[in-house]
Design a protein around this motif. Sequence first.
Motif, PDB file in Angstrom:
ATOM      1  N   TYR A  12      19.655  -2.821  17.861  1.00 27.36           N
ATOM      2  CA  TYR A  12      20.392  -3.708  16.968  1.00 27.36           C
ATOM      3  C   TYR A  12      19.623  -3.894  15.659  1.00 27.36           C
ATOM      4  CZ  TYR A  12      22.964  -7.676  15.168  1.00 27.36           C
ATOM      5  OH  TYR A  12      23.715  -8.498  14.353  1.00 27.36           O
ATOM      6  N   LEU A  13      18.336  -4.197  15.783  1.00 31.49           N
ATOM      7  CA  LEU A  13      17.517  -4.439  14.599  1.00 31.49           C
ATOM      8  C   LEU A  13      17.394  -3.177  13.735  1.00 31.49           C
ATOM      9  CD1 LEU A  13      14.744  -6.660  16.203  1.00 31.49           C
ATOM     10  CD2 LEU A  13      16.541  -7.407  14.614  1.00 31.49           C
ATOM     11  N   GLN A  14      17.281  -2.023  14.367  1.00 31.40           N
ATOM     12  CA  GLN A  14      17.197  -0.778  13.605  1.00 31.40           C
ATOM     13  C   GLN A  14      18.486  -0.545  12.826  1.00 31.40           C
ATOM     14  OE1 GLN A  14      16.119   2.727  15.826  1.00 31.40           O
ATOM     15  NE2 GLN A  14      16.803   4.091  14.207  1.00 31.40           N
ATOM     16  N   THR A  15      19.629  -0.725  13.489  1.00 35.04           N
ATOM     17  CA  THR A  15      20.925  -0.519  12.831  1.00 35.04           C
ATOM     18  C   THR A  15      21.123  -1.524  11.705  1.00 35.04           C
ATOM     19  OG1 THR A  15      21.850   0.346  14.896  1.00 35.04           O
ATOM     20  CG2 THR A  15      23.421  -0.377  13.224  1.00 35.04           C
ATOM     21  N   LEU A  16      20.778  -2.771  11.949  1.00 33.28           N
ATOM     22  CA  LEU A  16      20.882  -3.806  10.929  1.00 33.28           C
ATOM     23  C   LEU A  16      19.995  -3.470   9.738  1.00 33.28           C
ATOM     24  CD1 LEU A  16      21.968  -6.824  10.387  1.00 33.28           C
ATOM     25  CD2 LEU A  16      19.676  -7.480  11.117  1.00 33.28           C
ATOM     26  N   GLY A  17      18.753  -3.106  10.012  1.00 36.16           N
ATOM     27  CA  GLY A  17      17.795  -2.799   8.953  1.00 36.16           C
ATOM     28  C   GLY A  17      18.196  -1.618   8.094  1.00 36.16           C
ATOM     29  N   GLU A  18      18.889  -0.653   8.681  1.00 36.23           N
ATOM     30  CA  GLU A  18      19.331   0.516   7.916  1.00 36.23           C
ATOM     31  C   GLU A  18      20.326   0.148   6.822  1.00 36.23           C
ATOM     32  OE1 GLU A  18      20.808   3.036  11.025  1.00 36.23           O
ATOM     33  OE2 GLU A  18      18.798   3.725  11.569  1.00 36.23           O
ATOM     34  N   GLN A  19      20.943  -1.006   6.921  1.00 36.87           N
ATOM     35  CA  GLN A  19      21.933  -1.427   5.938  1.00 36.87           C
ATOM     36  C   GLN A  19      21.311  -2.157   4.751  1.00 36.87           C
ATOM     37  OE1 GLN A  19      24.857  -0.131   6.978  1.00 36.87           O
ATOM     38  NE2 GLN A  19      23.643   0.343   8.801  1.00 36.87           N
ATOM     39  N   ILE A  20      20.070  -2.615   4.895  1.00 36.59           N
ATOM     40  CA  ILE A  20      19.415  -3.436   3.869  1.00 36.59           C
ATOM     41  C   ILE A  20      18.483  -2.544   3.044  1.00 36.59           C
ATOM     42  CG2 ILE A  20      17.961  -5.461   3.444  1.00 36.59           C
ATOM     43  CD1 ILE A  20      18.894  -6.461   6.242  1.00 36.59           C
ATOM     44  N   LEU A  21      18.833  -2.333   1.793  1.00 36.69           N
ATOM     45  CA  LEU A  21      18.104  -1.389   0.949  1.00 36.69           C
ATOM     46  C   LEU A  21      16.787  -1.939   0.407  1.00 36.69           C
ATOM     47  CD1 LEU A  21      21.128   0.115  -1.009  1.00 36.69           C
ATOM     48  CD2 LEU A  21      20.027   0.967   1.075  1.00 36.69           C
ATOM     49  N   ASN A  22      16.720  -3.232   0.146  1.00 33.12           N
ATOM     50  CA  ASN A  22      15.512  -3.846  -0.400  1.00 33.12           C
ATOM     51  C   ASN A  22      14.463  -3.927   0.721  1.00 33.12           C
ATOM     52  OD1 ASN A  22      13.535  -5.767  -1.115  1.00 33.12           O
ATOM     53  ND2 ASN A  22      14.950  -6.810  -2.497  1.00 33.12           N
ATOM     54  N   PRO A  23      13.370  -3.144   0.623  1.00 32.59           N
ATOM     55  CA  PRO A  23      12.398  -3.118   1.719  1.00 32.59           C
ATOM     56  C   PRO A  23      11.725  -4.459   1.986  1.00 32.59           C
ATOM     57  CG  PRO A  23      11.599  -1.821  -0.150  1.00 32.59           C
ATOM     58  CD  PRO A  23      12.994  -2.250  -0.481  1.00 32.59           C
ATOM     59  N   HIS A  24      11.479  -5.234   0.941  1.00 32.53           N
ATOM     60  CA  HIS A  24      10.860  -6.548   1.119  1.00 32.53           C
ATOM     61  C   HIS A  24      11.813  -7.475   1.871  1.00 32.53           C
ATOM     62  CE1 HIS A  24       8.251  -9.928   0.306  1.00 32.53           C
ATOM     63  NE2 HIS A  24       9.273 -10.587  -0.188  1.00 32.53           N
ATOM     64  N   ALA A  25      13.054  -7.505   1.449  1.00 31.22           N
ATOM     65  CA  ALA A  25      14.059  -8.345   2.114  1.00 31.22           C
ATOM     66  C   ALA A  25      14.286  -7.865   3.539  1.00 31.22           C
ATOM     67  CB  ALA A  25      15.363  -8.325   1.332  1.00 31.22           C
ATOM     68  N   ARG A  26      14.330  -6.551   3.731  1.00 34.16           N
ATOM     69  CA  ARG A  26      14.557  -5.986   5.065  1.00 34.16           C
ATOM     70  C   ARG A  26      13.519  -6.498   6.050  1.00 34.16           C
ATOM     71  NH1 ARG A  26      13.153  -0.801   4.477  1.00 34.16           N
ATOM     72  NH2 ARG A  26      15.032  -0.401   3.274  1.00 34.16           N
ATOM     73  N   THR A  27      12.266  -6.453   5.655  1.00 35.18           N
ATOM     74  CA  THR A  27      11.180  -6.895   6.531  1.00 35.18           C
ATOM     75  C   THR A  27      11.357  -8.355   6.931  1.00 35.18           C
ATOM     76  OG1 THR A  27       9.645  -5.315   5.557  1.00 35.18           O
ATOM     77  CG2 THR A  27       8.680  -7.205   6.691  1.00 35.18           C
ATOM     78  N   HIS A  28      11.631  -9.206   5.973  1.00 34.62           N
ATOM     79  CA  HIS A  28      11.772 -10.634   6.254  1.00 34.62           C
ATOM     80  C   HIS A  28      13.027 -10.939   7.066  1.00 34.62           C
ATOM     81  CE1 HIS A  28       8.259 -11.922   4.093  1.00 34.62           C
ATOM     82  NE2 HIS A  28       8.600 -11.110   3.101  1.00 34.62           N
ATOM     83  N   VAL A  29      14.113 -10.295   6.731  1.00 29.90           N
ATOM     84  CA  VAL A  29      15.362 -10.516   7.464  1.00 29.90           C
ATOM     85  C   VAL A  29      15.200 -10.082   8.915  1.00 29.90           C
ATOM     86  CG1 VAL A  29      17.748  -9.700   7.712  1.00 29.90           C
ATOM     87  CG2 VAL A  29      16.913 -10.444   5.479  1.00 29.90           C
ATOM     88  N   LEU A  30      14.614  -8.912   9.137  1.00 31.03           N
ATOM     89  CA  LEU A  30      14.459  -8.417  10.500  1.00 31.03           C
ATOM     90  C   LEU A  30      13.541  -9.312  11.324  1.00 31.03           C
ATOM     91  CD1 LEU A  30      14.350  -4.550   9.974  1.00 31.03           C
ATOM     92  CD2 LEU A  30      16.263  -5.978  10.741  1.00 31.03           C
ATOM     93  N   GLU A  31      12.496  -9.829  10.713  1.00 30.72           N
ATOM     94  CA  GLU A  31      11.613 -10.763  11.435  1.00 30.72           C
ATOM     95  C   GLU A  31      12.379 -12.010  11.851  1.00 30.72           C
ATOM     96  OE1 GLU A  31       8.352 -11.474   8.759  1.00 30.72           O
ATOM     97  OE2 GLU A  31       7.418  -9.542   9.199  1.00 30.72           O
ATOM     98  N   GLU A  32      13.174 -12.538  10.944  1.00 31.83           N
ATOM     99  CA  GLU A  32      13.930 -13.756  11.235  1.00 31.83           C
ATOM    100  C   GLU A  32      14.996 -13.511  12.306  1.00 31.83           C
ATOM    101  OE1 GLU A  32      16.752 -16.881   8.861  1.00 31.83           O
ATOM    102  OE2 GLU A  32      15.075 -15.992   7.782  1.00 31.83           O
ATOM    103  N   ILE A  33      15.706 -12.400  12.202  1.00 38.10           N
ATOM    104  CA  ILE A  33      16.741 -12.085  13.184  1.00 38.10           C
ATOM    105  C   ILE A  33      16.099 -11.839  14.552  1.00 38.10           C
ATOM    106  CG2 ILE A  33      18.526 -10.415  13.854  1.00 38.10           C
ATOM    107  CD1 ILE A  33      19.380 -12.228  11.524  1.00 38.10           C
ATOM    108  N   GLN A  34      14.975 -11.147  14.584  1.00 34.11           N
ATOM    109  CA  GLN A  34      14.283 -10.897  15.849  1.00 34.11           C
ATOM    110  C   GLN A  34      13.854 -12.207  16.507  1.00 34.11           C
ATOM    111  OE1 GLN A  34      10.803  -8.379  15.681  1.00 34.11           O
ATOM    112  NE2 GLN A  34      10.809  -8.109  17.890  1.00 34.11           N
ATOM    113  N   GLU A  35      13.330 -13.129  15.729  1.00 35.74           N
ATOM    114  CA  GLU A  35      12.937 -14.432  16.268  1.00 35.74           C
ATOM    115  C   GLU A  35      14.143 -15.161  16.852  1.00 35.74           C
ATOM    116  OE1 GLU A  35      10.805 -16.779  13.392  1.00 35.74           O
ATOM    117  OE2 GLU A  35       9.299 -15.217  13.102  1.00 35.74           O
ATOM    118  N   HIS A  36      15.261 -15.086  16.151  1.00 34.84           N
ATOM    119  CA  HIS A  36      16.472 -15.758  16.632  1.00 34.84           C
ATOM    120  C   HIS A  36      16.946 -15.133  17.952  1.00 34.84           C
ATOM    121  CE1 HIS A  36      20.167 -18.041  16.478  1.00 34.84           C
ATOM    122  NE2 HIS A  36      20.830 -16.918  16.707  1.00 34.84           N
ATOM    123  N   ILE A  37      16.970 -13.810  18.022  1.00 37.37           N
ATOM    124  CA  ILE A  37      17.384 -13.144  19.261  1.00 37.37           C
ATOM    125  C   ILE A  37      16.435 -13.502  20.395  1.00 37.37           C
ATOM    126  CG2 ILE A  37      17.601 -10.892  20.403  1.00 37.37           C
ATOM    127  CD1 ILE A  37      18.618  -9.769  17.710  1.00 37.37           C
TER     128      ILE A  37
END
Length: 85
Positions: A12-37
């Motif tokens: 899920y996180l890999q697929t989600l991350g592939e959609q976010i082009l900004n690498p800085h935002a991608r890192t932070h978003v994925l960390e937050e989503i992972q914590e929530h899951i």
Amino acid sequence: MKEESDMEEKEYLQTLGEQILNPHARTHVLEEIQEHIDEQMQDYIDTGMSPDAAEKEAVRQMGDPVAAGRELNRIHRPRFPGVLF
């Protein structure tokens, strides 16, 4: 691609991350989503759900990773200084 109900957290996180082009935002978003899951999974485990079922349900509740990722990409686009243009 699997349906959300069949996805594991990592996929899920890999697929989600592939959609976010900004690498800085991608890192932070994925960390937050992972914590929530992970928090949601633990809540399900605490109520008696198996770890595997808890993971699948927590991921399913996050919704479509492509649609969510595209929306997050729209929100987190890199901003270019207007003075350069």
